[in-house]
Design a protein around this motif. Sequence first.
Motif, PDB file in Angstrom:
ATOM      1  N   VAL A 139       0.832  -1.219   0.000  1.00 41.50           N
ATOM      2  CA  VAL A 139       0.000   0.000   0.000  1.00 41.50           C
ATOM      3  C   VAL A 139       0.865   1.267   0.000  1.00 41.50           C
ATOM      4  CG1 VAL A 139      -1.874   1.233   1.192  1.00 41.50           C
ATOM      5  CG2 VAL A 139      -1.719  -1.260   1.381  1.00 41.50           C
ATOM      6  N   THR A 140       0.507   2.210  -0.876  1.00 45.33           N
ATOM      7  CA  THR A 140       1.095   3.557  -0.831  1.00 45.33           C
ATOM      8  C   THR A 140      -0.030   4.554  -0.554  1.00 45.33           C
ATOM      9  OG1 THR A 140       2.746   2.931  -2.471  1.00 45.33           O
ATOM     10  CG2 THR A 140       2.421   5.294  -2.129  1.00 45.33           C
ATOM     11  N   ILE A 141       0.164   5.362   0.488  1.00 45.44           N
ATOM     12  CA  ILE A 141      -0.817   6.413   0.793  1.00 45.44           C
ATOM     13  C   ILE A 141      -0.406   7.685   0.058  1.00 45.44           C
ATOM     14  CG2 ILE A 141      -1.723   7.922   2.622  1.00 45.44           C
ATOM     15  CD1 ILE A 141      -1.504   5.609   4.590  1.00 45.44           C
ATOM     16  N   TYR A 142      -1.331   8.247  -0.733  1.00 47.52           N
ATOM     17  CA  TYR A 142      -1.137   9.570  -1.345  1.00 47.52           C
ATOM     18  C   TYR A 142      -2.071  10.525  -0.620  1.00 47.52           C
ATOM     19  CZ  TYR A 142       0.963   6.852  -5.112  1.00 47.52           C
ATOM     20  OH  TYR A 142       1.752   5.986  -5.835  1.00 47.52           O
ATOM     21  N   THR A 143      -1.542  11.632  -0.114  1.00 46.84           N
ATOM     22  CA  THR A 143      -2.377  12.502   0.701  1.00 46.84           C
ATOM     23  C   THR A 143      -1.907  13.942   0.686  1.00 46.84           C
ATOM     24  OG1 THR A 143      -3.325  12.757   2.920  1.00 46.84           O
ATOM     25  CG2 THR A 143      -1.043  12.007   2.837  1.00 46.84           C
ATOM     26  N   LYS A 144      -2.886  14.837   0.806  1.00 49.76           N
ATOM     27  CA  LYS A 144      -2.573  16.271   0.874  1.00 49.76           C
ATOM     28  C   LYS A 144      -1.898  16.577   2.208  1.00 49.76           C
ATOM     29  CE  LYS A 144      -6.320  18.909   0.732  1.00 49.76           C
ATOM     30  NZ  LYS A 144      -6.629  19.872   1.793  1.00 49.76           N
ATOM     31  N   ASP A 145      -2.437  16.007   3.283  1.00 54.32           N
ATOM     32  CA  ASP A 145      -1.914  16.275   4.635  1.00 54.32           C
ATOM     33  C   ASP A 145      -1.850  14.990   5.442  1.00 54.32           C
ATOM     34  OD1 ASP A 145      -1.657  19.224   4.801  1.00 54.32           O
ATOM     35  OD2 ASP A 145      -3.814  19.177   4.430  1.00 54.32           O
ATOM     36  N   VAL A 146      -0.979  15.009   6.448  1.00 49.17           N
ATOM     37  CA  VAL A 146      -0.877  13.878   7.394  1.00 49.17           C
ATOM     38  C   VAL A 146      -1.209  14.404   8.797  1.00 49.17           C
ATOM     39  CG1 VAL A 146       0.824  12.517   6.088  1.00 49.17           C
ATOM     40  CG2 VAL A 146       1.619  14.326   7.631  1.00 49.17           C
ATOM     41  N   PRO A 147      -1.502  13.516   9.773  1.00 53.94           N
ATOM     42  CA  PRO A 147      -1.733  13.979  11.149  1.00 53.94           C
ATOM     43  C   PRO A 147      -0.528  14.765  11.645  1.00 53.94           C
ATOM     44  CG  PRO A 147      -2.312  11.660  10.914  1.00 53.94           C
ATOM     45  CD  PRO A 147      -1.641  12.065   9.627  1.00 53.94           C
ATOM     46  N   PRO A 148      -0.711  15.872  12.378  1.00 62.07           N
ATOM     47  CA  PRO A 148      -1.964  16.301  13.002  1.00 62.07           C
ATOM     48  C   PRO A 148      -2.808  17.244  12.149  1.00 62.07           C
ATOM     49  CG  PRO A 148      -0.174  17.670  13.816  1.00 62.07           C
ATOM     50  CD  PRO A 148       0.441  16.704  12.839  1.00 62.07           C
ATOM     51  N   ASN A 149      -2.491  17.370  10.849  1.00 61.14           N
ATOM     52  CA  ASN A 149      -3.197  18.378  10.035  1.00 61.14           C
ATOM     53  C   ASN A 149      -4.381  17.801   9.269  1.00 61.14           C
ATOM     54  OD1 ASN A 149      -1.221  20.279  10.839  1.00 61.14           O
ATOM     55  ND2 ASN A 149       0.174  19.374   9.342  1.00 61.14           N
ATOM     56  N   VAL A 150      -5.109  16.891   9.905  1.00 66.00           N
ATOM     57  CA  VAL A 150      -6.275  16.287   9.258  1.00 66.00           C
ATOM     58  C   VAL A 150      -7.492  16.462  10.177  1.00 66.00           C
ATOM     59  CG1 VAL A 150      -4.928  14.592   7.950  1.00 66.00           C
ATOM     60  CG2 VAL A 150      -5.708  14.009  10.242  1.00 66.00           C
ATOM     61  N   THR A 151      -8.675  16.368   9.603  1.00 60.43           N
ATOM     62  CA  THR A 151      -9.921  16.512  10.397  1.00 60.43           C
ATOM     63  C   THR A 151      -9.950  15.529  11.561  1.00 60.43           C
ATOM     64  OG1 THR A 151     -11.147  17.285   8.489  1.00 60.43           O
ATOM     65  CG2 THR A 151     -12.441  16.295  10.245  1.00 60.43           C
ATOM     66  N   SER A 152      -9.450  14.340  11.317  1.00 60.35           N
ATOM     67  CA  SER A 152      -9.492  13.304  12.364  1.00 60.35           C
ATOM     68  C   SER A 152      -8.841  13.773  13.662  1.00 60.35           C
ATOM     69  CB  SER A 152      -8.812  12.023  11.860  1.00 60.35           C
ATOM     70  OG  SER A 152      -9.522  11.526  10.750  1.00 60.35           O
ATOM     71  N   ASN A 153      -7.850  14.661  13.571  1.00 57.78           N
ATOM     72  CA  ASN A 153      -7.197  15.186  14.780  1.00 57.78           C
ATOM     73  C   ASN A 153      -8.085  16.177  15.548  1.00 57.78           C
ATOM     74  OD1 ASN A 153      -4.515  14.228  13.443  1.00 57.78           O
ATOM     75  ND2 ASN A 153      -4.007  14.853  15.545  1.00 57.78           N
ATOM     76  N   LEU A 154      -9.176  16.609  14.927  1.00 56.21           N
ATOM     77  CA  LEU A 154     -10.018  17.642  15.537  1.00 56.21           C
ATOM     78  C   LEU A 154     -11.307  17.053  16.118  1.00 56.21           C
ATOM     79  CD1 LEU A 154      -9.572  20.338  12.750  1.00 56.21           C
ATOM     80  CD2 LEU A 154      -8.156  19.944  14.772  1.00 56.21           C
ATOM     81  N   ALA A 155     -11.316  15.737  16.311  1.00 59.00           N
ATOM     82  CA  ALA A 155     -12.519  15.058  16.808  1.00 59.00           C
ATOM     83  C   ALA A 155     -12.481  14.921  18.320  1.00 59.00           C
ATOM     84  CB  ALA A 155     -12.627  13.685  16.161  1.00 59.00           C
ATOM     85  N   THR A 156     -13.644  14.568  18.884  1.00 58.85           N
ATOM     86  CA  THR A 156     -13.734  14.342  20.317  1.00 58.85           C
ATOM     87  C   THR A 156     -13.012  13.046  20.680  1.00 58.85           C
ATOM     88  OG1 THR A 156     -15.974  15.198  20.040  1.00 58.85           O
ATOM     89  CG2 THR A 156     -15.413  14.365  22.201  1.00 58.85           C
ATOM     90  N   GLY A 157     -13.289  11.992  19.925  1.00 54.52           N
ATOM     91  CA  GLY A 157     -12.600  10.720  20.141  1.00 54.52           C
ATOM     92  C   GLY A 157     -13.319   9.783  21.092  1.00 54.52           C
ATOM     93  N   THR A 158     -14.576   9.511  20.785  1.00 53.24           N
ATOM     94  CA  THR A 158     -15.300   8.552  21.602  1.00 53.24           C
ATOM     95  C   THR A 158     -16.057   7.579  20.700  1.00 53.24           C
ATOM     96  OG1 THR A 158     -16.768   8.380  23.521  1.00 53.24           O
ATOM     97  CG2 THR A 158     -17.436   9.898  21.824  1.00 53.24           C
ATOM     98  N   TRP A 159     -16.434   6.435  21.268  1.00 49.38           N
ATOM     99  CA  TRP A 159     -17.198   5.429  20.503  1.00 49.38           C
ATOM    100  C   TRP A 159     -18.587   5.990  20.235  1.00 49.38           C
ATOM    101  CZ3 TRP A 159     -16.804   1.336  17.557  1.00 49.38           C
ATOM    102  CH2 TRP A 159     -17.874   0.459  17.406  1.00 49.38           C
ATOM    103  N   SER A 160     -18.863   6.350  18.994  1.00 47.11           N
ATOM    104  CA  SER A 160     -20.173   6.919  18.625  1.00 47.11           C
ATOM    105  C   SER A 160     -20.461   6.510  17.184  1.00 47.11           C
ATOM    106  CB  SER A 160     -20.142   8.449  18.747  1.00 47.11           C
ATOM    107  OG  SER A 160     -19.140   8.983  17.886  1.00 47.11           O
ATOM    108  N   PRO A 161     -20.667   5.208  16.945  1.00 51.25           N
ATOM    109  CA  PRO A 161     -20.707   4.714  15.555  1.00 51.25           C
ATOM    110  C   PRO A 161     -21.883   5.207  14.720  1.00 51.25           C
ATOM    111  CG  PRO A 161     -21.354   2.978  17.083  1.00 51.25           C
ATOM    112  CD  PRO A 161     -20.867   4.125  17.922  1.00 51.25           C
ATOM    113  N   SER A 162     -22.906   5.809  15.378  1.00 48.02           N
ATOM    114  CA  SER A 162     -24.012   6.277  14.544  1.00 48.02           C
ATOM    115  C   SER A 162     -24.246   7.776  14.687  1.00 48.02           C
ATOM    116  CB  SER A 162     -25.297   5.507  14.865  1.00 48.02           C
ATOM    117  OG  SER A 162     -25.846   5.969  16.061  1.00 48.02           O
TER     118      SER A 162
END
Length: 383
Positions: A139-162
């Motif tokens: 696998v090769t990841i192509y990406t504009k940004d990597v952590p911490p500069n992604v939306t995923s870093n700006l989440a609360t971070g809890t189990w909330s699957p729906s």
Amino acid sequence: MNRRNFFLKAGVVGALAATEGLQSCVTGPKLYGDKSFYINRGFTAIPKLKLSSDRIIKETVGLRPFRISGPRMEKEMLGSKTIVHNYGHGGSGWSLSWGTGNQARELVKTTPYKEVALLGCGTVGIATATLLQESGFKVTIYTKDVPPNVTSNLATGTWSPSSRVCDRESATPEFEARWQDATRFSFRRMQMMLGMNDIVAWGDEYQVRKNAPSGTRRAGGSEVFHLKGLAPEWRELGKKDHPFNADYVRRRSNMIFNIPSYLNFHLNNFMIRGGKVEIKEIKTPEDIDALEQKVVVNCMGLGAGQVFNDKEVFPISGQLACLVPQTEVNYKLATDGAYFITRKDGIYLGGTGKENSWDTNPDRAETEKWVSILSDLMKEMKG
Ligand SMILES: Cc1cc2nc3c(=O)[nH]c(=O)nc-3n(C[C@H](O)[C@H](O)[C@H](O)COP(=O)(O)OP(=O)(O)OC[C@H]3O[C@@H](n4cnc5c(N)ncnc54)[C@H](O)[C@@H]3O)c2cc1C
């Protein structure tokens, strides 16, 4: 037991508690001064949050990649490439990442190729890349940004699957079945990460309301579906079982993702196993056609909506304010108008959900409002 024996016995228990440092225990009766026995104060104490504006160390606004009919999971041909889409997870991307990653992996397995280009390096991309590696793909990841500069870093971070996973009215029964499969897979996978430097941990979560909600609608606000029998359910607490000045309090155990260490851990593992990351912005589908791999997995979140002109995708912005970490506070709490979650890297107050807002500037007034609501709650809390 006579009165003298009772105090002798209580003294032994109290002394044991003292030697084991249990005075600071977050639950149970409190140990007073040098008296070596417990007095039951009639409620379960939990540590208080220290709240003031000068303890705010950062404010962020993240854009949840919401998709009306739910995350896109399908295979399509684009010129000479097979594209597998895996984007649009709304407010549940952390929770569903492994489950939809597994579904994407199954679609990749239907192609004859062993080398995969994966677009995006948020929590969804990293989980999907990891699963593909586990099945022998290069696998090769192509990406504009990597952590911490992604939306995923700006989440609360809890189990909330729906949480904001789709518009309930637009979701098909097929989508709900796919969501259930993804939720079960993710849940199992998360349990395998327990004990790994606390990247995933379990903790108490409280819902506190001044007045008991009327009628039968008591489920949490933005949850679209509920899967019974997976995580522990909410339990209502009686007045003696909690320290809040509120008529309606319930508690459950829930998972917390310690976002910075979690992403770092999985990205490092991906590289150790020979995965590559290349910084590259995809502007048009032609940029994808130019990649060397024949199969491409699209995990670009909100960015995917723009590149593929997907009209179903739009942002739901969410602001968070981070307080200085307080190690003794290890629970999550939601009340009317504010919530907080405790992670290793700080205590995060939230939260907003503005549909179709691309504005990523934090609103200080919003933060002050949460500080005020939660300060009042803590002031009125016994203990
Ligand atoms: C305030 C807030 C709280 C949240 N709380 C929770 C929660 O408690 N639990 C939960 O499960 N979820 C939560 N979420 C939702 C969760 O954060 C998202 O669903 C998740 O981050 C989406 O992950 P992703 O990998 O798809 O997107 P992203 O993290 O945005 O990653 C997308 C990747 O694609 C790349 N990319 C984008 N466009 C391009 C392009 N044109 N070319 C190349 N690369 C590109 C980006 O650089 C990035 O690497 C929350 C979100 C917010 C904002």
